[in-house]
Design a protein around this motif. Structure first.
Motif, PDB file in Angstrom:
ATOM      1  N   VAL A  15       5.752  -1.704 -10.388  1.00 21.61           N
ATOM      2  CA  VAL A  15       4.766  -0.769  -9.826  1.00 21.61           C
ATOM      3  C   VAL A  15       3.505  -0.837 -10.695  1.00 21.61           C
ATOM      4  O   VAL A  15       3.579  -0.530 -11.888  1.00 21.61           O
ATOM      5  CB  VAL A  15       5.300   0.676  -9.796  1.00 21.61           C
ATOM      6  CG1 VAL A  15       4.261   1.612  -9.195  1.00 21.61           C
ATOM      7  CG2 VAL A  15       6.614   0.772  -9.020  1.00 21.61           C
ATOM      8  N   PRO A  16       2.374  -1.241 -10.164  1.00 21.21           N
ATOM      9  CA  PRO A  16       2.122  -1.766  -8.814  1.00 21.21           C
ATOM     10  C   PRO A  16       2.526  -3.235  -8.726  1.00 21.21           C
ATOM     11  O   PRO A  16       2.316  -4.000  -9.660  1.00 21.21           O
ATOM     12  CB  PRO A  16       0.604  -1.607  -8.671  1.00 21.21           C
ATOM     13  CG  PRO A  16       0.087  -1.737 -10.068  1.00 21.21           C
ATOM     14  CD  PRO A  16       1.121  -1.122 -10.954  1.00 21.21           C
ATOM     15  N   CYS A  17       3.069  -3.589  -7.581  1.00 20.33           N
ATOM     16  CA  CYS A  17       3.554  -4.954  -7.417  1.00 20.33           C
ATOM     17  C   CYS A  17       2.475  -5.814  -6.761  1.00 20.33           C
ATOM     18  O   CYS A  17       1.481  -5.325  -6.251  1.00 20.33           O
ATOM     19  CB  CYS A  17       4.829  -4.965  -6.570  1.00 20.33           C
ATOM     20  SG  CYS A  17       4.598  -4.406  -4.865  1.00 20.33           S
TER      21      CYS A  17
ATOM     22  N   ASP B 124       0.811  -1.212   0.000  1.00 19.65           N
ATOM     23  CA  ASP B 124       0.000   0.000   0.000  1.00 19.65           C
ATOM     24  C   ASP B 124       0.848   1.268   0.000  1.00 19.65           C
ATOM     25  O   ASP B 124       0.438   2.290  -0.549  1.00 19.65           O
ATOM     26  CB  ASP B 124      -0.939  -0.007   1.209  1.00 19.65           C
ATOM     27  CG  ASP B 124      -2.042  -1.051   1.076  1.00 19.65           C
ATOM     28  OD1 ASP B 124      -2.530  -1.231  -0.054  1.00 19.65           O
ATOM     29  OD2 ASP B 124      -2.389  -1.697   2.080  1.00 19.65           O
ATOM     30  N   GLU B 125       2.026   1.219   0.629  1.00 18.63           N
ATOM     31  CA  GLU B 125       2.903   2.397   0.611  1.00 18.63           C
ATOM     32  C   GLU B 125       3.333   2.724  -0.817  1.00 18.63           C
ATOM     33  O   GLU B 125       3.372   3.889  -1.212  1.00 18.63           O
ATOM     34  CB  GLU B 125       4.140   2.148   1.479  1.00 18.63           C
ATOM     35  CG  GLU B 125       3.869   2.164   2.979  1.00 18.63           C
ATOM     36  CD  GLU B 125       5.160   2.049   3.775  1.00 18.63           C
ATOM     37  OE1 GLU B 125       6.192   1.703   3.154  1.00 18.63           O
ATOM     38  OE2 GLU B 125       5.130   2.312   4.988  1.00 18.63           O
ATOM     39  N   GLN B 126       3.649   1.697  -1.581  1.00 22.51           N
ATOM     40  CA  GLN B 126       4.067   1.907  -2.964  1.00 22.51           C
ATOM     41  C   GLN B 126       2.938   2.509  -3.794  1.00 22.51           C
ATOM     42  O   GLN B 126       3.167   3.354  -4.661  1.00 22.51           O
ATOM     43  CB  GLN B 126       4.518   0.575  -3.576  1.00 22.51           C
ATOM     44  CG  GLN B 126       5.081   0.700  -4.974  1.00 22.51           C
ATOM     45  CD  GLN B 126       5.077  -0.625  -5.697  1.00 22.51           C
ATOM     46  OE1 GLN B 126       4.031  -1.203  -5.941  1.00 22.51           O
ATOM     47  NE2 GLN B 126       6.266  -1.127  -6.035  1.00 22.51           N
TER      48      GLN B 126
ATOM     49  N   LYS C  32       8.117   5.726  -2.616  1.00 21.06           N
ATOM     50  CA  LYS C  32       8.212   4.338  -2.159  1.00 21.06           C
ATOM     51  C   LYS C  32       8.141   3.350  -3.317  1.00 21.06           C
ATOM     52  O   LYS C  32       7.739   2.202  -3.151  1.00 21.06           O
ATOM     53  CB  LYS C  32       7.063   4.044  -1.177  1.00 21.06           C
ATOM     54  CG  LYS C  32       7.031   4.947   0.046  1.00 21.06           C
ATOM     55  CD  LYS C  32       8.143   4.615   1.002  1.00 21.06           C
ATOM     56  CE  LYS C  32       8.011   5.447   2.284  1.00 21.06           C
ATOM     57  NZ  LYS C  32       9.049   5.118   3.278  1.00 21.06           N
ATOM     58  N   GLY C  33       8.544   3.792  -4.494  1.00 18.94           N
ATOM     59  CA  GLY C  33       8.458   2.928  -5.676  1.00 18.94           C
ATOM     60  C   GLY C  33       9.266   1.655  -5.563  1.00 18.94           C
ATOM     61  O   GLY C  33       8.933   0.644  -6.177  1.00 18.94           O
ATOM     62  N   ASN C  34      10.356   1.693  -4.780  1.00 23.45           N
ATOM     63  CA  ASN C  34      11.203   0.503  -4.630  1.00 23.45           C
ATOM     64  C   ASN C  34      10.740  -0.391  -3.480  1.00 23.45           C
ATOM     65  O   ASN C  34      11.351  -1.430  -3.225  1.00 23.45           O
ATOM     66  CB  ASN C  34      12.656   0.923  -4.391  1.00 23.45           C
ATOM     67  CG  ASN C  34      13.263   1.617  -5.608  1.00 23.45           C
ATOM     68  OD1 ASN C  34      12.897   1.312  -6.743  1.00 23.45           O
ATOM     69  ND2 ASN C  34      14.163   2.554  -5.376  1.00 23.45           N
ATOM     70  N   SER C  35       9.689   0.007  -2.798  1.00 25.48           N
ATOM     71  CA  SER C  35       9.185  -0.785  -1.677  1.00 25.48           C
ATOM     72  C   SER C  35       8.264  -1.880  -2.211  1.00 25.48           C
ATOM     73  O   SER C  35       7.148  -1.616  -2.643  1.00 25.48           O
ATOM     74  CB  SER C  35       8.424   0.123  -0.699  1.00 25.48           C
ATOM     75  OG  SER C  35       7.909  -0.623   0.373  1.00 25.48           O
ATOM     76  N   THR C  36       8.764  -3.106  -2.199  1.00 22.92           N
ATOM     77  CA  THR C  36       7.996  -4.238  -2.741  1.00 22.92           C
ATOM     78  C   THR C  36       7.815  -5.337  -1.707  1.00 22.92           C
ATOM     79  O   THR C  36       7.513  -6.475  -2.071  1.00 22.92           O
ATOM     80  CB  THR C  36       8.705  -4.812  -3.984  1.00 22.92           C
ATOM     81  OG1 THR C  36      10.036  -5.230  -3.627  1.00 22.92           O
ATOM     82  CG2 THR C  36       8.765  -3.788  -5.101  1.00 22.92           C
TER      83      THR C  36
END
Length: 341
Positions: free
Chosen positions: A162-164, A135-137, A143-147
């Motif tokens: 993105v979106p993962c 949800d952060e991404q 936060k694009g690298n937050s997977t």
């Protein structure tokens, strides 16, 4: 010795040593309270009141539900060419997936007419599936690298998606176009998602990146020039369903459809439901003040109202046929005064 004896008679010492809680009407449950006596007249009256409230609500709900006009067309089997015996091989092939269907309007449908796709036997509520998102991404471009939590659809060749996650990866990708009397019927796809989702859960500065670039394509692709907050098909899909049979809003038809109209549908049968014996249905539906077509609420109210009426009549018959003398309520503990205790 005298000193010890005097100390033991000290009421302050006794109060400190006792475990008895301090007296209050609250702890001793002595606050004023309503303690009704369930006489036959009171019980029968209560059931009749429930009957008088629930039956009109049930009738109104059922009438509202029956006023909703709905067209449902199941197409996943009919849209596989007869020369393909293996449906899974067909849906995974590069063959043309165009399919034409006809919908017959049997009753006038007032706009707006909601277009849904319905999936059966699709468990969006599976725990691993529901958790496969970040949800952060979705909210924050930074936060694009937050997977985290998105496995197995977190990155492709080391580049974050993105979106993962599996939810976005498996997005529904059948498309529909409608015409009537050789004139196109426009489907409005704006405003089909929740405003709170668009404003707070999907960022206006977050754009798709590296999406559906893996070896296996799960579902629909996304336009990388449009932010996620405007990708309403994605937003609708990402609100996962609680049951294995569900409908999701595809768009709205903003013209009336008259009785006898024939709606020609050209659809792209892209989504693979054959692997899990799923069903796909196209639904056109109007709404009422109560929402879509759903007889359950009306039937539930009528059932409760009918049961209450039956119990009221049963108690009334028993009361009049074989009455029983009631006890004197003055003997109840809360009606006795202090002098009589």
């Amino acid at each position: 010795m005298a000193t010890n004896s005097a100390g033991s008679n000290d009421p302050t010492v006794n109060r400190r040593q006792t475990k008895r809680p301090k007296y209050s009407k609250f702890t001793q449950q002595e606050l004023p309270a309503c303690k009704p006596i369930l006489t036959p007249q009171a019980v029968i009256s209560a059931f009749l009141i429930v009957t008088a409230i629930f039956i009109p609500i049930g009738v109104a709900s059922l009438i509202a539900s029956r006023d909703v006009v709905e067209i449902v067309d199941r197409y996943e089997a009919a849209c596989v060419p007869s020369n393909w015996t293996d449906k899974i091989a067909y849906i995974q092939s590069g063959a043309d997936k165009t399919c034409k269907r006809e919908l017959h309007v049997e009753k006038r449908m007032k706009s707006p007419i909601y277009v849904y796709y319905q999936l059966d036997n699709f468990y969006q509520n599976h725990r691993r599936y529901v958790k496969s998102r970040n949800d952060e991404q979705l909210r924050d471009a930074g936060k694009g690298n937050s997977t985290s939590g998105c496995d197995p659809e977190s990155n492709v060749d080391g580049v974050p998606i993105v979106p993962c996650g599996l939810i976005a990866w498996s997005m529904f990708n059948d498309t529909y176009s409608f015409s009537r009397n050789n004139n196109n019927v426009t489907v409005n796809k704006k405003g089909i998602s929740w405003k709170s989702d668009r404003d707070h859960k999907f960022g206006s500065d977050v754009f798709p990146k590296n999406f559906q670039n893996g070896t296996i394509k799960g579902g629909a692709s996304l336009n990388e020039t449009i932010p996620l907050s405007q990708q309403e098909d994605l937003i609708v899909w990402m609100r996962t369903a609680a049951l294995p049979t569900f409908r999701k809003l595809y768009g709205k038809i903003e013209v009336d459809l008259e009785k006898g109209d024939v709606i020609n549908v050209v659809l792209q049968n892209n989504y693979n439901t054959y692997s899990f014996s799923g069903k796909k249905k196209l639904v056109l539906s109007t709404t009422s003040w109560l929402g879509g077509k759903n007889d359950f609420l009306g039937i539930a109210y009528l059932s409760v109202g009918g049961l209450s009426f039956f119990l009221a009549m049963a108690f009334a018959i028993v009361y009049f046929v074989k009455p029983r003398q009631l006890g004197d309520p003055s003997y109840l503990s809360w009606n006795r005064n202090a002098a009589g205790q």
